[in-house]
Write a protein that holds these residues in place. Sequence first.
Motif, short mmCIF file in Angstrom:
data_model
loop_
_atom_site.label_atom_id
_atom_site.label_comp_id
_atom_site.label_asym_id
_atom_site.label_seq_id
_atom_site.Cartn_x
_atom_site.Cartn_y
_atom_site.Cartn_z
N THR A 1 0.77 -1.36 0.03
CA THR A 1 0.18 0.05 -0.07
C THR A 1 0.75 1.23 0.04
N GLY A 2 2.29 1.01 0.10
CA GLY A 2 3.00 2.44 0.04
C GLY A 2 3.47 2.57 1.31
N ARG A 3 2.97 2.12 2.54
CA ARG A 3 3.37 2.40 3.95
C ARG A 3 4.81 1.59 4.11
N ARG A 4 5.43 2.52 4.83
CA ARG A 4 6.97 1.79 5.25
C ARG A 4 7.21 2.11 6.45
N ALA A 5 8.53 1.16 6.76
CA ALA A 5 9.20 1.18 8.09
C ALA A 5 10.49 1.16 7.93
N VAL A 6 11.41 2.16 8.69
CA VAL A 6 12.99 2.14 8.65
C VAL A 6 13.39 1.07 9.55
N LEU A 7 14.10 -0.03 9.01
CA LEU A 7 14.36 -1.04 9.84
C LEU A 7 15.77 -0.83 10.32
N HIS A 8 16.63 -0.06 9.54
CA HIS A 8 18.13 0.26 9.95
C HIS A 8 18.50 1.61 9.25
N ASN A 9 19.02 2.58 9.88
CA ASN A 9 19.39 3.77 9.81
C ASN A 9 20.75 4.48 9.89
N ARG A 10 21.81 3.55 9.36
CA ARG A 10 23.24 4.11 9.31
C ARG A 10 23.61 4.05 10.76
N THR A 11 23.17 2.98 11.63
CA THR A 11 23.89 2.70 13.03
C THR A 11 24.85 1.84 12.94
N GLY A 12 25.74 1.56 13.74
CA GLY A 12 26.53 0.51 13.96
C GLY A 12 27.99 0.67 13.60
N GLY A 13 28.46 1.93 12.90
CA GLY A 13 29.54 2.23 12.55
C GLY A 13 30.32 1.27 11.79
N ALA A 14 31.35 0.75 12.08
CA ALA A 14 32.49 -0.34 11.51
C ALA A 14 32.04 -1.73 11.68
N THR A 15 30.86 -1.84 12.42
CA THR A 15 30.42 -3.40 12.58
C THR A 15 30.29 -4.07 11.23
N LYS A 16 30.61 -5.20 11.12
CA LYS A 16 30.64 -6.02 9.90
C LYS A 16 29.15 -6.80 10.07
N ASN A 17 28.74 -6.89 8.85
CA ASN A 17 27.55 -7.70 8.46
C ASN A 17 26.08 -7.31 9.29
N LEU A 18 24.87 -7.12 8.55
CA LEU A 18 23.79 -6.85 9.35
C LEU A 18 22.92 -7.96 9.31
N ARG A 19 22.60 -8.51 10.36
CA ARG A 19 21.74 -9.46 10.32
C ARG A 19 20.44 -9.21 11.33
N LEU A 20 19.52 -8.91 10.80
CA LEU A 20 18.31 -8.30 11.43
C LEU A 20 17.15 -9.53 11.63
N SER A 21 16.50 -9.51 12.89
CA SER A 21 15.40 -10.42 13.07
C SER A 21 14.32 -9.65 13.84
N LEU A 22 13.46 -9.14 13.15
CA LEU A 22 12.41 -8.25 13.96
C LEU A 22 11.12 -8.80 13.89
N ASP A 23 10.18 -8.39 14.95
CA ASP A 23 8.64 -8.95 14.78
C ASP A 23 7.95 -7.36 15.28
N SER A 24 6.73 -7.61 15.16
CA SER A 24 5.79 -6.42 15.27
C SER A 24 5.50 -6.12 16.48
N GLN A 25 5.77 -7.12 17.48
CA GLN A 25 5.41 -6.83 18.93
C GLN A 25 5.91 -5.60 19.78
#
Length: 632
Positions: free
Chosen positions: A565-589
């Motif tokens: 429908t065009g609705r959006r959610a920002v899941l990651h926004n340039r945080t974590g600095g020099a940390t390697k690899n982004l592995r996210l597991s998110l739920d809607s609770q």
Amino acid sequence: MSAIFGETLTFTQHKGGDVQLVTFGDDKYARYETLDGYTVVYDPEYDGYCYAKPVGEGPRRRFGSTGVRLSDRPPEGLRRHLKEGSEYRRNVVGDRFAKMVPPEKRGGMPSDVGFTFGANRGLLPGDRVSEGNVAGLTILVTFPGTDSDVTPDDVIAMLNSPNYHANGNRGSVNEFFKTMSTGRLDFTNEVVGPYRLPRSKLAYANTEGLLVPDAIQAAVDDGVDFGRFDSQGRGIVDSLNIMYAGRTEYVGDLWPHNWVHRRVVDGTRTELYTVTAMGRNAADLSIGTYCHESGHLLCRWPDLYDYGTIEREGDDFTSAGLGNYCVMAAGDHLGRGRTPSAVCAYLRRLVDWCGEEVDLAAEGDFAVEHGAYDKVYVYDNPQRSNVEYFIVENRSRRGFDSALSASGLAVYHCDINGSNEFQQGTLLKHYQCALVQADGHLDLETNRNQGDGSDLYGPSPGTALSHSSRPASLWWDGSESGLTISEIGEPGPVITFHAGAHDDAAQALITGESSPDAPIPQEDPGGLTDAITLQGAGTVRELKVVIDIEHPHIGDLRVVLLSPTGRRAVLHNRTGGATKNLRLSLDSQPPSLLASLVGTGVAGPWALRITDAAQPAAGTLRHWDLRVRTGS
């Protein structure tokens, strides 16, 4: 009337040539700044604009002239973005608002009430002339040194002609009102003039109360019979319109407006009038502003936009109101005023232009035809009958809606006691007519835009709107309305939908995954977009997302999930600095970054958009998956 919020416009001076000024306001109160932010006033002593200075203190502070022209440096220590005091502004607005309402209708109205509040059961005070054969009088005027190549025949065509398409106009003013009213209002105009007025254009711009009397006197001197423009037998001219030569000047009496001016001519009294510009040549003629102002005059429709930081009705926040979804909001400007949007169903209903009402509480399948302006689909609040209700309308890009931002099914939340000055959406402060925006972004309330492509409801095999969707079909007090809309068809001449309980109420689990192993472009604002298309009905009750991205510096990444429908959610926004690899597991609770997607429709493409802000660290989207549990 037309409101201007932060647009750069050209203004004329007697001396010093034209100037570019940033403009804020409307015909009742406006403020002007230079391009670098200094507030200005027109100073007759210098025949031009000068830097403004504050005079007085506190809420009664007003502007005075410094006597320093804009061609010179601003005075030492002068601050930018000066504003007059709140009490002074309210007094100016109150005085000018009184000019829009017949004197006998003014009693008991607060002095700071804006034009977005329909005090007469949703409409403005004063008699409306919204049915029958109404003949208006349009007076063309020029000024010494300011002429126009526009001819009376050009204006007559714009106002009255059938199949009028000159310069890209969608139709004539007559065609617009005849279409919107399904033939109930046949509004034509007799055009007289042009008459050369005795004063300069700048004199009328900077001295209040001269333009209309001088224009009427010119018509009287020419022998115009004002009695021929009284179709109702009231002894009152039904519609008086003054069009002046040259471009629109957003200042003083030249700002397009609809006010009251009373003068008796041979037993017939002038009353409500409008002022608009005819332009410099025929290519400037457009019907939008004329239709907007005539909507005030003939139908007493209120504005459905927000006046913004001028501080009306105690509100000083700028929102977009109904945006471009009505000619009485920003829709009069669509297509440079040549393809104004339709009058929304809410306003048409207020003036009895809808002969057939369909009750959506009688659940079933419905087919809404675009352009069937005689029919309205209503879901009433039984506790506040004919005061608060929802209206559903087909607003596909066709006819007078051809320039709309979106195409689909419109749902309006209406309350005749509301005001489009109030964007809060609470019990006590809410719009008179609010578009329930399908994407849930509230862009109109927060003034992000005047409308975008995901505002209207598009194809949905399951429930699109209910008590638990987002946005939800709740009354202003937060209680459940019972309105449920599902099975919405494609935009077009006819949009089908189902109102009432839907069989997607039972929960279902829908999953999807993607393993693209796709590189993420660097320093590319478009980034990488990968989509998972989900099949199924209903809305999101619970959502889980798992993402696996290889990247040496995750602080360079921005990751956004977009629903169908065009609705959006920002899941990651340039945080974590020099940390390697982004592995996210998110739920809607709750609390959750995915909370904004709960209640949105399930079916269609879900897009993951990843952007990389830096070089040379390349990354790869390895895998991601979605798990959605549905319900209504």
